[in-house]
Design an enzyme around this catalytic site. Structure first.
Site, mmCIF file in Angstrom:
data_model
loop_
_atom_site.group_PDB
_atom_site.id
_atom_site.type_symbol
_atom_site.label_atom_id
_atom_site.label_comp_id
_atom_site.label_asym_id
_atom_site.label_seq_id
_atom_site.Cartn_x
_atom_site.Cartn_y
_atom_site.Cartn_z
ATOM 1 N N CYS A 34 0.827 -1.199 0.000
ATOM 2 C CA CYS A 34 0.000 0.000 0.000
ATOM 3 C C CYS A 34 0.863 1.252 0.000
ATOM 4 C CB CYS A 34 -0.889 0.056 1.249
ATOM 5 S SG CYS A 34 -1.980 -1.372 1.469
ATOM 6 N N ASP A 436 17.896 38.293 -12.889
ATOM 7 C CA ASP A 436 16.590 38.424 -13.539
ATOM 8 C C ASP A 436 15.901 39.704 -13.079
ATOM 9 O OD1 ASP A 436 14.222 36.886 -14.971
ATOM 10 O OD2 ASP A 436 13.425 37.713 -13.100
#
Length: 487
Positions: A34, A436
């Site tokens: 699981c 940037d």
């Protein structure tokens, strides 16, 4: 993490979905495995065994749980933020390299012998490349069985199995059901998809902030190659078996994905590239916890947690687009890229929208007419030549440092382009662009150092998640990349 038994037991007992994909739980009393968040009653701790991959659990003799479908859990974030050989191998396996080129092809791409690759994967994941690819084929088969009306023989070969018998045996072994029963359980009156079209849900770890993720992709969409239509980001994909088209829509619990494929054998590759583009295997809790420790970033994280890094399904395409976008506006970059695609891109048919082209491969760019300064045209030509010759590898299995060095060696490519490509094409979570304009504007507004060198030093506190810090910094500006487009 699977070796930390106490931590794994606590996660299973808490049904903590944050750990889905980090490890898998084998239950001795039932013979199933699981995901940690399985809704079933947790087993006793002494009956749990933990595995680092679904393939390892399957090799240990466990079959997949029918309730939590562990084979469909989000991928481990380990393979996204690491740059070592095992992580690169896992990204390449997810991209279908073993199915297309075998283990020798995987080894060549990594620069190791096949024996070394086998040994490293076995040591860390409890399964070799063939077993990992087999687990992936089983999941692909399940998707095709449950979402299409294809004959089972076609499903088998589309999923990559060499024979019908191997397909049947694998499906029974992994899911404890025959292919026919799997289809019957999933049907429930639902109409099958059209031929070549697959609709599925892409899971992710919560939280997920879709605003910048889809906003960035839509705002930078290249006309004819990408579009925002009816609440979905749509784009063309260059796949091994032919062109494909994908539509991706954010939902509260998943991302809705509709794929139209020339060849259904490309399903696994297409899903992998979609997940990569949306950074769906990230661990947002780990990222946000570290960034939140900085009092400057904490309010930004608390306002909209779970930001992802928007990426590209094609590294070479993005590198060319990054150069086209140097020192120009977003609109101008889209215009340049759109003209290039219209002139050199391979035509595609899109009955459901306005997509017309694949972005051209690097080899198709030689002699392309571009309305750019002479130096920029020379940079595009040099980059395309290196990419076409295979001298620069910007694929999911590429070496981040080597790619950076080769890009930086080209005339006209500076730090901004190198780090932008590292962030959005190579997927380096620590890529950072201190020069940037948007990042510098955010830094000034937040009283952070605005000079690139000083900001780079200040950003060391955000490592190894600086690419995510960039998303939070960009979000301080009023730009289309920060919001979902109107439907």
């Amino acid at each position: 993490m699977h070796e930390d038994v106490e931590r794994c037991v606590r996660a299973v007992q808490a049904k903590d979905a944050r750990f889905d994909g980090w490890f898998f739980t084998g239950v001795l009393t039932t013979g199933i495995y699981c995901r940690p968040s399985c809704p079933a009653t947790p087993p006793k701790a002494e009956n749990m065994r933990f595995y680092p991959s679904a393939a390892a659990a399957q090799r240990a003799g466990f079959r997949a749980c029918k309730r939590c479908r562990p084979d469909a859990a989000p991928g481990s974030p380990e393979w996204n933020h690491r740059a070592d050989a095992v992580a690169r191998a896992m990204r390449l396996i997810a991209d279908g390299v073993v199915d297309r080129e075998g283990v020798p092809g995987l080894a060549v791409r990594l620069g190791y012998s096949a024996r070394q690759v086998e040994r490293q994967l076995q040591a860390e994941l409890g399964a070799g490349p063939l077993a990992l690819a087999r687990a992936q084929r089983a999941q692909t088969a399940r998707l095709l069985i449950e979402t299409t009306a294809l004959p089972m023989a076609d499903v088998a070969f589309a999923a990559g199995f060499a024979s019908i018998r191997t397909f049947n045996d694998t499906v029974r072994e992994v899911f404890a059901l025959t292919p026919t029963l799997l289809r019957e359980r999933a049907a429930r009156g639902r109409p099958a998809a059209a031929a070549g079209t697959i609709s599925l849900r892409l899971p992710f770890r919560r939280p997920l902030c879709p605003d910048n993720l889809f906003g960035h992709l839509a705002a930078n969409a290249v006309p004819g190659v990408e579009e925002w239509r009816d609440g979905a980001y749509r784009r063309t994909l260059r796949l091994p078996g032919g062109p494909g088209i994908v539509a991706l829509s954010p939902r509260p619990e998943h991302v809705a994905c509709t794929l139209t494929l020339t060849d259904l054998r490309d399903l696994t590759v297409a899903i992998s590239r979609c997940r990569w583009t949306l950074d769906l295997d990230a661990d947002p809790v780990a990222v946000d916890d570290l960034l939140r420790a900085d009092p400057v970033l904490a309010p930004l994280v608390d306002k909209a947690p779970g930001r992802r890094v928007p990426r590209s399904p094609d590294g070479a395409e993005f590198a060319v687009r990054a150069v086209l976008g140097q020192q120009v506006s977003t609109a101008a970059a889209r215009t340049h890229a759109g003209r290039l695609a219209a002139a050199r891109g391979e035509p595609v048919e899109d009955p459901g929208g306005g997509l017309t082209r694949l972005f051209p491969e690097p080899g198709a760019l030689a002699g392309a007419e571009l309305a750019l300064p002479r130096a920029r045209r020379a940079t595009v030509a040099a980059l395309a030549e290196e990419l076409a010759a295979g001298e620069i590898d910007l694929g999911v299995g590429g070496d981040w440092n080597e790619a950076r060095a080769r890009l930086a060696a080209l005339p006209g490519i500076g730090p901004w382009t190198v780090e932008t490509v590292a962030m959005r094409a190579l997927g380096d979570p620590d890529a950072f662009v201190p020069g940037d304009l948007g990042v510098r504007a955010a830094a000034r507004a937040l009283d952070l150092p605005a000079a690139p060198a000083a900001l780079a030093r200040r950003s060391c506190a955000w490592r190894p998640w600086r690419a995510y810090a960039v998303q939070y910094l960009w979000a301080t500006g009023d730009h289309a990349i920060n919001r979902l487009p109107a439907a």
